[in-house]
Every structure is written in structure tokens, then in C-alpha cells.
Design a protein around this motif. Structure first.
Motif, PDB file in Angstrom:
ATOM      1  N   ARG A  55      33.359  44.541  48.496  1.00 59.84           N
ATOM      2  CA  ARG A  55      33.011  43.186  48.031  1.00 59.84           C
ATOM      3  C   ARG A  55      34.293  42.526  47.562  1.00 59.84           C
ATOM      4  N   ASP A  56      34.413  41.248  47.831  1.00 59.02           N
ATOM      5  CA  ASP A  56      35.681  40.597  47.504  1.00 59.02           C
ATOM      6  C   ASP A  56      36.019  40.674  46.011  1.00 59.02           C
ATOM      7  N   ASP A  57      34.970  40.683  45.170  1.00 57.78           N
ATOM      8  CA  ASP A  57      35.207  40.742  43.717  1.00 57.78           C
ATOM      9  C   ASP A  57      35.881  42.044  43.284  1.00 57.78           C
TER      10      ASP A  57
HETATM   11 MG    MG Z   1      32.035  38.056  45.832  1.00 52.91          MG
END
Ligand code: MG
Ligand code: ATP
Length: 296
Positions: A55-57
């Protein structure tokens, strides 16, 4: 999982707006991504590197902890992470020119808005509470931030908050929800980041190699090779018009005394206006060609 120290680990968004573009960048840089049985990792066939799809986070965390030496992530996600971290353990190596968007405060079309002071005492729904908090502090505005993890643009309709602060590229989503942008809080694009944790010799060499290749792609994207003919008198003006060119190659044209061919690599965009100016300065037979690969 104990990371393999003989190869690089690159954290990419698993699925979302940055995933295809991130893979494209690596492909353009000459990395052949192996099809993998699982969807969480993939090997690079022709370079000792492994891609980790997350996930990009989570990308800033992975890179800061050194689990992945590299990552590709939006500046918006990185900034939100940085504002919550006690020390910065990554460095930004390059802006990648894709994933462009802005974090904007938006209000219902029907709500009166007269500059940031209109936010005073209001509730603002956002997935980027730290960035919004900093913005409000800079503006000297006291407002309440409501953290939402998604569907932020529904907040006004659900009467959770009058204002939202969300990512916008075309503005179509806002419009579809009866909202209009009123302030820009942050402009963002995808960036390449690297851990600042010490790397051993092997990975440090690999890291330099990866960087050279990515730099090559970024430079060639903008760069063009220009060829034109010019007279001796016009040479000085013409070479000064070439955008971002180092020392151009100038050779006499066979059988045409006083006439020269000028060849140059332009490391900035070449616009029609530039070509018109070159023509005006006496250039003829102007050719602009794309560059496929370049190593400076
Ligand atoms: Mg995200
Ligand atoms: P994940 O499941 O990985 O957490 P996500 O839903 O948080 O994905 P995406 O919507 O795929 O994220 O967006 C990823 C990044 O793409 C954003 O953080 C931002 O940097 C960039 N981006 C570019 N344009 C937009 C846009 N119009 N809306 C949202 N993000 C955008």
C-alpha cells in the motif's frame, strides 16, 4: 522476513494510480520485471533487485526502516509521513514527473467562501491531518480536523464536515459531489526515495547503478536532439537560443562556404516558439528528434 543483502528492494504501490506508472519507469530504465507467482514481490531478471508491492501509505515506513532501499511514492503521502516521524531516515532522489495532483480544500458549491479565514471554527474532513494542521497553523486559523481514511468527499453530504481537504487532479470527483476547490494546500507528484540507512558495498554499488539508469530515463524524457543549418553570422544567436544545450557541435557544410550544420542535445523541452525563434535568427532545415537512451 530477513532481507537479502545481495540485492536491492524497491517498494512500489501494489495497485492504484501509481502502480503502472512506477513499473513503466523501471521498464524504461531497462529493468525486466519477472512475472511472479505471488503478487507481493517480483524479481528483476537482469539486475539484482526485487520489487515489493505494498500500500502506498506503507512505502515511507519500509524505506525509512531500510526494509526496502528504494521506494516510489507520492509527495503527499511522504509529507504526511514526515510530519509524524521524529527523524527523517530517507532522502528524495528525484521527482518522477508522474502522479501529479494537488491537495486542495474544497467546499460545497452553495457555501460562501471568502479566503482562509472562512475556515475558522469549521470542520475539515481529510486523510491528511498533519499536512492540513500545518497549513492551518501557517494561516493562523483555528479549525477542527476530522480524519477520514477514504470517501472524504462525502463528508459534507453526511454532515460530518462542511469542508474537505483531498487530492484533486482534474476536479471531476469534487464536481460530481457538488464541491469546488477553494485553496491549494500542497502540489504533489511521485518521487523516488532511498533509505539513509548505511548500505554495505554491494548494495551501495547497486544503488548507484539504479540511480544512473533512472536519471537517464528522466533526462531523456525531456531531451531532444536538434539539427539545423545556419550561416556563420547567425551562429552565435542560434546557439544561445538552444534550450539547455551544452556545447553544440558545429561543422562546415560541404560545398556551401559560410554555412554550418549545428547539432545539439537540448535537455529542456523544445517548443514550437523556440523553433520559430531559431528560424527567425536564420536557421534552416531544423530537425528535432527524440533521444532513446543517454548516459552523461
Ligand atoms: Mg494509500
Ligand atoms: P493504496 O491502496 O496503495 O493505499 P490509495 O487509494 O491510497 O492506494 P491511489 O488513489 O491509488 O491511493 O493514489 C495513489 C497516489 O496517486 C496518491 O497518493 C497521489 O500521490 C497520486 N494521485 C495522482 N492523482 C490523484 C488523484 N486524482 N487522486 C488521488 N491520488 C492521486
Amino acid at each position: 522476513m530477513l532481507a537479502d543483502r545481495t540485492r536491492l528492494h524497491i517498494a512500489l504501490q501494489k495497485s492504484g494510480r501509481l502502480s503502472d506508472l512506477s513499473r513503466d519507469l523501471l521498464r524504461d530504465a531497462g529493468f525486466r520485471i519477472q512475472r511472479s507467482k505471488n503478487s507481493l514481490t517480483a524479481r528483476v531478471e537482469n539486475f539484482p533487485a526485487e520489487l515489493m508491492f505494498v500500500r502506498d501509505d506503507d512505502i515511507p515506513t519500509f524505506v525509512s526502516d531500510g526494509v526496502c532501499e528504494f521506494g516510489i511514492v507520492g509527495q503527499n503521502v511522504l509529507e504526511e509521513f514526515a510530519l509524524g516521524a521524529d527523524e527523517q531516515r530517507y532522502e528524495v532522489l528525484a521527482e518522477l514527473g508522474f502522479g501529479g495532483c494537488s491537495l486542495k480544500i474544497a467546499a460545497p458549491e452553495t457555501l460562501a467562501y471568502d479566503g482562509p479565514k472562512s475556515l475558522t471554527g469549521e470542520r475539515i474532513a481529510t486523510s491528511y491531518p498533519r499536512i492540513v494542521r500545518r497549513y492551518l497553523a501557517e494561516q493562523g486559523i483555528d479549525a477542527k480536523i476530522v480524519k477520514m481514511n477514504g470517501a472524504v468527499e462525502l463528508a459534507p453530504r453526511l454532515q460530518i464536515a462542511n469542508f474537505v481537504c483531498d487530492l484533486v487532479s482534474t476536479g471531476a470527483t469534487l464536481e460530481a459531489n457538488g464541491l469546488r476547490p477553494v485553496e491549494t494546500v500542497l502540489d504533489s507528484q511521485a518521487v523516488l526515495i532511498r533509505t539513509t540507512k548505511m548500505l554495505d558495498d554491494t548494495r551501495s554499488k547497486l544503488s548507484a547503478g539504479l540511480l544512473t539508469r533512472v536519471d537517464g530515463v528522466l533526462t531523456t524524457k525531456e531531451s531532444k536532439y536538434i539539427m539545423l543549418n545556419a550561416t556563420g553570422q547567425s551562429l552565435q544567436q542560434i546557439t544561445s537560443l538552444l534550450p539547455g544545450a551544452g556545447a553544440p557541435t558545429i561543422v562546415p557544410l560541404h560545398g556551401r562556404p559560410g554555412q554550418f550544420a549545428v547539432h545539439a542535445v537540448c535537455q529542456e523541452s523544445v517548443f514550437w516558439e523556440t523553433l520559430e525563434q531559431l528560424k527567425g535568427a536564420g536557421a534552416s532545415a531544423i530537425l528535432v528528434v527524440p533521444i532513446e537512451k543517454m548516459m552523461m
